[in-house]
Design an enzyme around this catalytic site. Structure first.
Site, short mmCIF file in Angstrom:
data_model
loop_
_atom_site.label_atom_id
_atom_site.label_comp_id
_atom_site.label_asym_id
_atom_site.label_seq_id
_atom_site.Cartn_x
_atom_site.Cartn_y
_atom_site.Cartn_z
N TYR A 1 5.54 18.70 10.95
CA TYR A 1 6.47 17.55 11.01
C TYR A 1 7.82 18.27 11.21
O TYR A 1 8.87 17.26 11.21
CB TYR A 1 6.36 16.75 9.97
CG TYR A 1 4.96 16.10 9.90
CD1 TYR A 1 4.27 15.39 10.97
CD2 TYR A 1 4.24 15.92 8.52
CE1 TYR A 1 3.17 14.61 10.72
CE2 TYR A 1 3.05 15.53 8.23
CZ TYR A 1 2.53 14.64 9.30
OH TYR A 1 1.25 14.17 9.39
N CYS B 1 -0.96 34.59 9.57
CA CYS B 1 -0.72 35.27 10.87
C CYS B 1 -0.57 34.30 11.97
O CYS B 1 -1.24 34.18 13.11
CB CYS B 1 -2.13 36.07 11.42
SG CYS B 1 -1.64 37.12 12.61
N GLU B 2 0.82 33.53 11.93
CA GLU B 2 1.22 32.56 12.84
C GLU B 2 2.63 32.69 12.48
O GLU B 2 3.42 32.52 11.58
CB GLU B 2 0.51 31.23 12.48
CG GLU B 2 -0.69 30.89 12.66
CD GLU B 2 -1.27 30.59 14.16
OE1 GLU B 2 -0.28 30.46 14.90
OE2 GLU B 2 -2.51 30.47 14.23
N GLU C 1 0.84 -1.11 0.14
CA GLU C 1 -0.01 -0.06 -0.01
C GLU C 1 1.00 1.28 0.10
O GLU C 1 1.07 2.13 1.07
CB GLU C 1 -0.97 -0.03 1.24
CG GLU C 1 -1.94 -1.16 1.13
CD GLU C 1 -2.41 -1.61 2.26
OE1 GLU C 1 -2.24 -1.00 3.46
OE2 GLU C 1 -3.28 -2.47 2.37
N PRO C 2 1.56 1.52 -1.11
CA PRO C 2 2.55 2.60 -1.23
C PRO C 2 1.76 3.93 -1.49
O PRO C 2 0.63 4.04 -2.17
CB PRO C 2 3.38 2.37 -2.49
CG PRO C 2 2.68 1.40 -3.20
CD PRO C 2 1.90 0.47 -2.16
N GLY C 3 1.99 5.11 -0.68
CA GLY C 3 1.40 6.34 -1.22
C GLY C 3 2.57 7.21 -1.44
O GLY C 3 2.68 7.70 -2.41
N ARG C 4 3.10 7.76 -0.28
CA ARG C 4 4.19 8.87 -0.45
C ARG C 4 5.26 8.58 -1.60
O ARG C 4 5.52 9.37 -2.19
CB ARG C 4 4.88 9.00 0.79
CG ARG C 4 5.65 10.18 0.85
CD ARG C 4 6.73 9.92 2.02
NE ARG C 4 6.09 10.06 3.16
CZ ARG C 4 5.76 10.93 4.16
NH1 ARG C 4 5.98 12.15 3.91
NH2 ARG C 4 5.08 10.53 5.31
#
Length: 422
Positions: A319, A347-348, A276-279
């Site tokens: 992350y 605004c952070e 189940e690869p994604g990235r």
């Protein structure tokens, strides 16, 4: 493959200059390469030859319908974690019989919809879910094939927020409790436990955590068969890492090496395999383009404020993730580099895409390219600060198409409702 390279002083996606897309579509904008998507898939498909195995694309990495369709056209199934993702997979052309439904907190209504659609397999993550699923299956007059996701308690040595295979994580059933869970499942008339599943984390760069986990699951399969369970499938999940930082020691394993290890560790087991690869399929196949609004010199470093922000790509903030960032126009050889913060207009204080990054001179109007942004980019975006969701573009050779239009402010405001009594 790298579909984003400098040609004639301009970075291109395949054969399309990124600056042209930025000019035509506007910024911020995500750009994906179809050739890279296909090449990444084919690397897996080629390495899987000779194995009794299937590939299910992890939709959560990038759920654009065109991206899912690109993989479905190559033969991929889908790994989903919500009914919304199931609807996307079906709409993109994935057969329900080629969908695996994972996830730690499936509601009864979601399980019912999944069974009514005819998904291939439910990956169950708790004894409580076994009870709920059995009741739903009974009400539909079905006997359902399931796998139980087992937590092998292996340290994947990845970021704490994306590790999923330790006892302290919320995912799966502890391997020490697995035999009891399978006995519980077997006691249900409407469940047929035929698989063992795992997923130990994401952005994993070493084969060893996978090897350790597979060995533990292999031992468990033997025990379960001794207990009388007909275990036919082994779902090995995904989590394979990619290169985010070119100038580093971040070197993920080759998919061919991974598959060879799987062959060794599962030889003679007699289980059909699922990956189940994604990235690893979409991450390096996409970039985020932003335009420099202004440059703000400081005493310690320079701030380059661009129109792409943490609501468009939250990975650096969430992350502490690194993304290589380069100008779309190739810098002159020997250009002076200065410590630079690439920040957005949100605004952070946490609104940054890079901090203290050596960068060549940039000026208002320049386009910057945030690389390796195809996974967990647009799919995790938000409308914070009432900033509309940005468009997504798919490039194929010398042509491109907008595969998600930019959300308008009118669309965004129209989603709200004001009570008459206000």
């Amino acid at each position: 493959m790298d579909s984003f390279v400098y040609q004639g002083g301009e970075m291109v996606a395949e054969s399309v200059p990124l600056a042209r897309i930025a000019r035509d579509v506007g910024t911020p904008v995500y750009v994906y390469s179809l050739a890279a998507l296909r090449a990444n898939y084919q690397a897996f498909a080629t390495s899987m030859r000779g194995l009794d195995a299937e590939l299910h694309y992890a939709v959560k990495a990038n759920s654009n319908l065109a991206v899912i369709r690109a993989f479905a056209a190559q033969g991929a199934g889908a790994d989903i974690v919500s009914i919304g993702e199931m609807r996307r997979a079906l709409a993109a052309g994935v057969a329900a019989s080629n969908i695996v439904f994972s996830g730690v907190g499936k509601k009864e209504v979601e399980l019912r919809q999944a069974l009514e659609a005819g998904v291939r397999q439910i990956n169950v993550e708790s004894s409580a879910e076994l009870d709920t699923l059995d009741a739903v299956a009974k009400s539909l007059g079905r006997v359902v094939d399931i796998a139980i996701r087992v937590n092998p308690d292996v340290d994947a040595k990845t970021h704490a927020k994306i590790t999923t295979g330790r006892k302290g994580n919320k995912f799966g059933i502890d391997i020490d409790l697995a035999r009891d869970a399978y006995a519980h499942a077997a006691s249900k008339k409407n469940l047929r436990p035929i698989g063992v599943a795992m997923h130990i984390g994401s952005q994993i760069l070493s084969l060893e955590p996978y090897r350790d986990s597979i060995r533990k699951l292999r031992g468990l399969v033997g025990e379960l068969r001794t207990d009388g369970h007909d275990i036919q499938r082994l779902d090995l999940g995904g989590g394979y890492g990619i290169v985010y930082r070119d100038q580093s020691n971040e070197r993920p394993f080759a998919v061919g090496d991974y598959m060879e290890m799987v062959r060794e560790e599962t030889a003679g087991l007699g289980c059909a395999l699922s990956f189940e690869p994604g990235r690893s399929l979409v991450g390096n196949a996409g970039v985020l383009l932003g335009e420099v609004i202004l440059v703000k010199p400081g005493t310690a470093r320079t701030f380059v404020i661009i129109d792409a922000a943490m609501n468009d790509l939250i990975r650096p903030t969430l992350y502490e993730a690194w993304h290589d960032i380069v100008p779309s126009h190739e810098p002159a050889a020997g250009a002076t580099l200065a410590a630079t913060d690439i920040v957005g207009p949100i605004c952070e204080s946490g609104d940054y895409l890079a901090q203290n990054r050596p960068m060549p001179p940039l000026a208002a109007g320049d386009v910057v390219v945030v690389k390796s942004a195809g996974a967990y980019g647009a799919v995790m975006s938000s409308t914070y600060n009432t900033r509309p969701l940005v468009p997504e573009v798919l490039v194929d050779g010398d042509r491109y198409e907008v595969i998600r239009p930019r959300q308008s402010l009118d669309d965004l405001l129209a989603a709200d409702r004001v009570p008459e009594w206000l």
